[in-house]
Design a protein around this motif. Structure first.
Motif, PDB file in Angstrom:
ATOM      1  N   GLU A   1      -3.834  13.986 -49.174  1.00 43.47           N
ATOM      2  CA  GLU A   1      -3.229  15.293 -48.886  1.00 43.47           C
ATOM      3  C   GLU A   1      -4.348  16.311 -48.760  1.00 43.47           C
ATOM      4  O   GLU A   1      -5.319  16.261 -49.518  1.00 43.47           O
ATOM      5  CB  GLU A   1      -2.251  15.733 -49.992  1.00 43.47           C
ATOM      6  N   ASP A   2      -4.205  17.232 -47.799  1.00 41.97           N
ATOM      7  CA  ASP A   2      -5.189  18.302 -47.635  1.00 41.97           C
ATOM      8  C   ASP A   2      -4.595  19.544 -48.276  1.00 41.97           C
ATOM      9  O   ASP A   2      -4.039  20.408 -47.589  1.00 41.97           O
ATOM     10  CB  ASP A   2      -5.467  18.507 -46.140  1.00 41.97           C
ATOM     11  N   ILE A   3      -4.708  19.630 -49.600  1.00 38.79           N
ATOM     12  CA  ILE A   3      -3.902  20.625 -50.322  1.00 38.79           C
ATOM     13  C   ILE A   3      -4.187  22.069 -49.913  1.00 38.79           C
ATOM     14  O   ILE A   3      -3.263  22.858 -49.829  1.00 38.79           O
ATOM     15  CB  ILE A   3      -3.987  20.461 -51.873  1.00 38.79           C
ATOM     16  N   VAL A   4      -5.445  22.428 -49.629  1.00 44.55           N
ATOM     17  CA  VAL A   4      -5.697  23.838 -49.321  1.00 44.55           C
ATOM     18  C   VAL A   4      -5.267  24.201 -47.894  1.00 44.55           C
ATOM     19  O   VAL A   4      -5.361  25.352 -47.479  1.00 44.55           O
ATOM     20  CB  VAL A   4      -7.160  24.285 -49.579  1.00 44.55           C
ATOM     21  N   LEU A   5      -4.800  23.221 -47.133  1.00 45.51           N
ATOM     22  CA  LEU A   5      -4.204  23.525 -45.846  1.00 45.51           C
ATOM     23  C   LEU A   5      -2.675  23.500 -45.924  1.00 45.51           C
ATOM     24  O   LEU A   5      -1.987  24.309 -45.323  1.00 45.51           O
ATOM     25  CB  LEU A   5      -4.674  22.532 -44.783  1.00 45.51           C
ATOM     26  N   SER A   6      -2.131  22.552 -46.712  1.00 43.16           N
ATOM     27  CA  SER A   6      -0.686  22.331 -46.610  1.00 43.16           C
ATOM     28  C   SER A   6       0.142  22.856 -47.774  1.00 43.16           C
ATOM     29  O   SER A   6       1.357  22.964 -47.648  1.00 43.16           O
ATOM     30  CB  SER A   6      -0.391  20.851 -46.383  1.00 43.16           C
ATOM     31  N   GLU A   7      -0.468  23.208 -48.889  1.00 38.56           N
ATOM     32  CA  GLU A   7       0.307  23.810 -49.969  1.00 38.56           C
ATOM     33  C   GLU A   7       0.525  25.297 -49.668  1.00 38.56           C
ATOM     34  O   GLU A   7      -0.251  25.902 -48.939  1.00 38.56           O
ATOM     35  CB  GLU A   7      -0.422  23.636 -51.312  1.00 38.56           C
ATOM     36  N   PRO A   8       1.582  25.908 -50.240  1.00 41.22           N
ATOM     37  CA  PRO A   8       1.868  27.315 -49.966  1.00 41.22           C
ATOM     38  C   PRO A   8       0.917  28.262 -50.698  1.00 41.22           C
ATOM     39  O   PRO A   8       0.303  27.863 -51.692  1.00 41.22           O
ATOM     40  CB  PRO A   8       3.297  27.484 -50.498  1.00 41.22           C
ATOM     41  N   ASN A   9       0.811  29.493 -50.212  1.00 41.23           N
ATOM     42  CA  ASN A   9       0.025  30.561 -50.850  1.00 41.23           C
ATOM     43  C   ASN A   9      -1.339  30.043 -51.306  1.00 41.23           C
ATOM     44  O   ASN A   9      -1.691  30.098 -52.484  1.00 41.23           O
ATOM     45  CB  ASN A   9       0.807  31.134 -52.044  1.00 41.23           C
ATOM     46  N   VAL A  10      -2.135  29.544 -50.347  1.00 38.89           N
ATOM     47  CA  VAL A  10      -3.361  28.831 -50.706  1.00 38.89           C
ATOM     48  C   VAL A  10      -4.483  29.721 -51.235  1.00 38.89           C
ATOM     49  O   VAL A  10      -5.376  29.222 -51.909  1.00 38.89           O
ATOM     50  CB  VAL A  10      -3.897  27.959 -49.544  1.00 38.89           C
ATOM     51  N   ALA A  11      -4.435  31.024 -50.962  1.00 38.75           N
ATOM     52  CA  ALA A  11      -5.495  31.884 -51.520  1.00 38.75           C
ATOM     53  C   ALA A  11      -5.409  31.811 -53.045  1.00 38.75           C
ATOM     54  O   ALA A  11      -6.426  31.711 -53.744  1.00 38.75           O
ATOM     55  CB  ALA A  11      -5.339  33.316 -51.023  1.00 38.75           C
ATOM     56  N   LYS A  12      -4.186  31.849 -53.557  1.00 41.54           N
ATOM     57  CA  LYS A  12      -3.981  31.742 -55.000  1.00 41.54           C
ATOM     58  C   LYS A  12      -4.388  30.357 -55.508  1.00 41.54           C
ATOM     59  O   LYS A  12      -5.046  30.235 -56.540  1.00 41.54           O
ATOM     60  CB  LYS A  12      -2.501  32.017 -55.303  1.00 41.54           C
ATOM     61  N   LEU A  13      -4.031  29.327 -54.759  1.00 42.77           N
ATOM     62  CA  LEU A  13      -4.402  27.961 -55.158  1.00 42.77           C
ATOM     63  C   LEU A  13      -5.922  27.816 -55.239  1.00 42.77           C
ATOM     64  O   LEU A  13      -6.455  27.191 -56.164  1.00 42.77           O
ATOM     65  CB  LEU A  13      -3.818  26.947 -54.166  1.00 42.77           C
ATOM     66  N   GLU A  14      -6.619  28.418 -54.267  1.00 43.91           N
ATOM     67  CA  GLU A  14      -8.085  28.285 -54.257  1.00 43.91           C
ATOM     68  C   GLU A  14      -8.718  28.916 -55.501  1.00 43.91           C
ATOM     69  O   GLU A  14      -9.708  28.405 -56.019  1.00 43.91           O
ATOM     70  CB  GLU A  14      -8.670  28.879 -52.969  1.00 43.91           C
ATOM     71  N   VAL A  15      -8.147  30.003 -55.978  1.00 42.86           N
ATOM     72  CA  VAL A  15      -8.646  30.617 -57.217  1.00 42.86           C
ATOM     73  C   VAL A  15      -8.547  29.584 -58.343  1.00 42.86           C
ATOM     74  O   VAL A  15      -9.499  29.364 -59.100  1.00 42.86           O
ATOM     75  CB  VAL A  15      -7.839  31.896 -57.568  1.00 42.86           C
ATOM     76  N   GLY A  16      -7.410  28.908 -58.448  1.00 41.01           N
ATOM     77  CA  GLY A  16      -7.221  27.879 -59.473  1.00 41.01           C
ATOM     78  C   GLY A  16      -8.175  26.713 -59.281  1.00 41.01           C
ATOM     79  O   GLY A  16      -8.783  26.217 -60.243  1.00 41.01           O
ATOM     80  N   LEU A  17      -8.336  26.270 -58.018  1.00 43.85           N
ATOM     81  CA  LEU A  17      -9.193  25.096 -57.766  1.00 43.85           C
ATOM     82  C   LEU A  17     -10.648  25.380 -58.126  1.00 43.85           C
ATOM     83  O   LEU A  17     -11.387  24.475 -58.521  1.00 43.85           O
ATOM     84  CB  LEU A  17      -9.086  24.645 -56.304  1.00 43.85           C
ATOM     85  N   ASN A  18     -11.061  26.646 -57.999  1.00 45.78           N
ATOM     86  CA  ASN A  18     -12.428  26.994 -58.401  1.00 45.78           C
ATOM     87  C   ASN A  18     -12.638  26.844 -59.909  1.00 45.78           C
ATOM     88  O   ASN A  18     -13.775  26.724 -60.361  1.00 45.78           O
ATOM     89  CB  ASN A  18     -12.773  28.420 -57.951  1.00 45.78           C
ATOM     90  N   GLN A  19     -11.553  26.864 -60.672  1.00 46.10           N
ATOM     91  CA  GLN A  19     -11.638  26.690 -62.125  1.00 46.10           C
ATOM     92  C   GLN A  19     -11.510  25.220 -62.536  1.00 46.10           C
ATOM     93  O   GLN A  19     -11.688  24.890 -63.705  1.00 46.10           O
ATOM     94  CB  GLN A  19     -10.503  27.451 -62.836  1.00 46.10           C
ATOM     95  N   VAL A  20     -11.108  24.362 -61.602  1.00 40.05           N
ATOM     96  CA  VAL A  20     -10.934  22.944 -61.923  1.00 40.05           C
ATOM     97  C   VAL A  20     -12.306  22.326 -62.194  1.00 40.05           C
ATOM     98  O   VAL A  20     -13.265  22.597 -61.465  1.00 40.05           O
ATOM     99  CB  VAL A  20     -10.201  22.234 -60.752  1.00 40.05           C
ATOM    100  N   GLU A  21     -12.406  21.536 -63.265  1.00 36.82           N
ATOM    101  CA  GLU A  21     -13.725  21.023 -63.650  1.00 36.82           C
ATOM    102  C   GLU A  21     -14.183  19.831 -62.808  1.00 36.82           C
ATOM    103  O   GLU A  21     -15.368  19.615 -62.617  1.00 36.82           O
ATOM    104  CB  GLU A  21     -13.700  20.643 -65.144  1.00 36.82           C
TER     105      GLU A  21
END
Ligand SMILES: Nc1nc2c(c(=O)[nH]1)N[C@H]1C(S)=C(S)[C@@H](COP(=O)(O)OP(=O)(O)OC[C@H]3O[C@@H](n4cnc5c(=O)[nH]c(N)nc54)[C@H](O)[C@@H]3O)O[C@H]1N2
Ligand SMILES: Nc1nc2c(c(=O)[nH]1)N[C@H]1C(S)=C(S)[C@@H](COP(=O)(O)OP(=O)(O)OC[C@H]3O[C@@H](n4cnc5c(=O)[nH]c(N)nc54)[C@H](O)[C@@H]3O)O[C@H]1N2
Ligand SMILES: [Mo]
Length: 552
Positions: A257-277
């Motif tokens: 899955e290409d989550i930052v393309l296909s999940e909704p409201n990806v700007a918010k998701l990217e903030v979270g993904l930057n915190q993922v270890e």
């Protein structure tokens, strides 16, 4: 799947693709069939040519509406009103199949009371569909024996998606259009093996074969076979996982899955993904999500591995390795097995056929299916419980699988974000014939890329004129969550006040714009409705007529 399991007891298309050609009435709702399911659309065309009636309920004009007997051009997100009003007519005019109702269903009274309030006249005000069209469609559907419903994301990708499925189920149950050839309720599945992924337990709730993880007896069988203890609580669904990125979820394993393309409201998701270890990506290509990956495991594509795919009609079919994976790429199964062994799980050597046989031994629905059988006989449709069972073309014959089909009353709830003075347009998103989802594959294919090289936004001539936008101009689309730039395509497909764009293009990600509010049962996001505004970008040169939709 959640809706259909509740009402009928099985989360899959009830009937088969080959039965469509013999149907006498086709109700296509929220499905752009000719672009997203062209083979199924061909069967529909065949039925129409034979004389079947086709009614399409869709806010957009799509190719299917060009061959339809009637187009119910409803306002986005108002399906519950339309469907409850159809049920109202069926009850009021005495068209309910009383024999089927008595023998096979429960809880009709609750639905009867609810739909009594949903008159076609009021439905016309809310949906924009003329009351007479609602009446005529209800009558034709109820009085035609071989009448099938076909639906996809226009129904499910809403905060009230499960309600929509309940409202459709109610129509099927009150008319007895179940357990018959060329009838039933048919969600057309999206990805080539999404049905197979669900079947084999890619779900936070179900073990293979739709056995609930919180069912003690089912869990005990898997624990005994696998020699491990399993936690009884369901996991997080996809929408919940994305919201927990970088919070309670510190590690991500993203596979296919290409989550930052296909999940909704990806700007918010990217903030979270930057915190993922730690993020592992197992994919064919360096997709958009690769920007967040710590490790990339190159997977082999469908042509580079053996196994099975289960299609929309529950048919399990062989996929055979045609070429070796390039470079370091390996089949997904081999990668997972090696990883499990490296973690000390001690998995045995198993090829795809052995993995399937293990699942069949634990999931009664697939107990009679084996790779060797499919090699010999061709694809087999589940349920198939014994090695000599031929498979099941349509479900619920001689009785609803759930025991009794359950009526679920539903009340209309509007979409979460409606147009207002600041964002006066309704944005909807979807797909086109030429590209496939994240387009990692189709944009690498020069023929397809040439047919549709770039992102675009469809809008009605009136909305274009109000904003001084000409065909082909560069525009900015804005919502409360973000903005993207692409070219404007003035189109007859969209209603005034509505705009539409495909989500395939990484340089104009529609999902920077969408809302991440999800359906109350499944979490599926409301990709089909949010409020937006448009801006003509200064200095953008009109490039002449812009090819948006391929058929207009
Ligand atoms: N060419 C191609 N084919 C594909 C894909 C692809 O990317 N490209 N993707 C595959 C996948 S994963 C899937 S899930 C399927 C999806 O298949 P579809 O669901 O057919 O695809 P969408 O483009 O999302 O179209 C949804 C339809 O619902 C309508 N709609 C939107 N809002 C509403 C509403 O409120 N009510 C109603 N009644 N209708 C509404 C839209 O106008 C559109 O016609 O396609 C699969 N097939
Ligand atoms: N705005 C908006 N967003 C949407 C939708 C919408 O209608 N509107 N639709 C939603 C829907 S229904 C869906 S299904 C999703 C789809 O969205 P995605 O699942 O993200 O899209 P895909 O292109 O199907 O595949 C994702 C990745 O799988 C990789 N891949 C392909 N084959 C294999 C393989 O065999 N092994 C491995 N490991 N990787 C592989 C591809 O290279 C790609 O990077 O998008 C959703 N997002
Ligand atoms: Mo999908």
């Amino acid at each position: 799947m959640a809706g259909l399991v509740t009402t009928f007891g099985a989360g899959a298309m009830t009937n088969s693709i080959g039965e469509i050609r013999d149907a006498d009435f086709l109700f296509v709702i929220g499905s752009n069939t000719s672009e997203a399911h062209p083979i199924i659309a061909m069967e529909m065309k065949r039925a129409v040519r034979r004389g079947a009636r086709l009614v399409v309920a869709d806010p957009r004009a799509i190719w299917m509406t060009s061959i339809a007997d009637r187009h119910l051009r409803l306002r986005p997100g108002t399906d519950v009103w339309l469907l409850n009003a159809m049920a109202h007519v069926i009850v009021a005019e005495g068209l309910v199949d009383q024999a089927f109702l008595a023998a096979n269903t429960e809880n009709f009274e609750a639905v009867g009371e609810t739909v009594a309030r949903y008159t076609p006249e009021e439905a016309e005000e809310v949906t924009g569909v003329p009351a007479e069209d609602i009446r005529a469609t209800a009558r034709e559907y109820a009085t035609t024996r071989k009448a099938g419903i076909y639906y996809t994301l226009g129904i499910t990708e809403h905060t009230h998606g499960t309600d929509n499925v309940y409202a459709l189920s109610n129509l099927v149950l009150m008319t007895g259009h179940l357990g018959l050839a060329s009838a039933g309720m048919n969600p057309l599945r999206g990805q080539n093996n999404v049905q197979g992924a669900n079947d084999s337990g890619a779900s936070p709730v179900f073990l293979p074969g739709y056995q609930r993880i919180d069912d003690d007896a089912a869990r005990a069988r898997f624990e005994a076979a696998w020699g491990v203890e399993l936690r009884p609580e369901p996991g997080l669904n996809l929408n919940e996982m994305m919201k927990e990125a970088g919070k309670s979820l510190k590690g991500f394993y993203v596979m296919g899955e290409d989550i930052v393309l296909s999940e909704p409201n990806v700007a918010k998701l990217e903030v979270g993904l930057n915190q993922v270890e730690f993020l592992v990506l197992q994919d064919l290509f360096l997709n958009e999500t690769a920007r967040f990956a710590d490790v990339i495991l190159p997977g082999g594509c469908f042509a580079e591995k053996d196994g099975v795919f289960t299609n929309s009609e529950r048919r399990v079919q062989m996929v055979r390795k045609a070429v070796e994976p390039p470079g370091q790429a390996r089949a997904d199964l081999e990668i997972l097995q090696d990883l499990a062994r490296a973690c000390g799980a001690g998995w045995p050597e198993q090829d795809a056929a052995a993995v399937y046989a293990e699942m069949a031994a634990l999931a009664p629905k697939f107990a009679g299916i084996r790779h060797e059988r499919i090699e010999r006989e061709g694809g087999i449709q589940w349920p198939c419980e014994t090695l000599d069972h031929p498979g099941t073309p349509f479900l619920h014959e001689g009785g609803v699988l759930r025991g009794r089909g359950r009526f679920e009353p539903v009340e209309y709830r509007p979409s979460v974000e409606l147009a207002d003075s600041e964002y006066p347009l309704v944005l909807s998103t979807g797909r086109t014939l030429y590209h496939y989802n994240a387009a990692t594959q189709t944009r690498r294919e020069p023929g397809l890329a040439a047919k549709q090289p770039e992102a675009f936004l469809e809008l009605h001539r009136r909305d274009a004129r109000d904003r001084g936008i000409a065909d082909g101009d560069l525009v900015e689309v804005r919502t409360r969550r973000g903005a993207v730039r692409c070219r404007a395509a003035i189109s007859k497909q969209v209603r005034p006040g509505c705009i539409w764009m495909p989500f395939h293009f990484a340089e104009a990600r529609a999902n920077l714009l969408t809302v991440d509010d999800g359906d109350s049962v499944t979490g599926t996001a409301e990709y089909k409705v949010c409020a937006a505004e448009l801006l003509l970008l200064e200095g953008a040169a009109g490039g002449g007529p812009f090819p948006g939709a391929w058929w207009v």
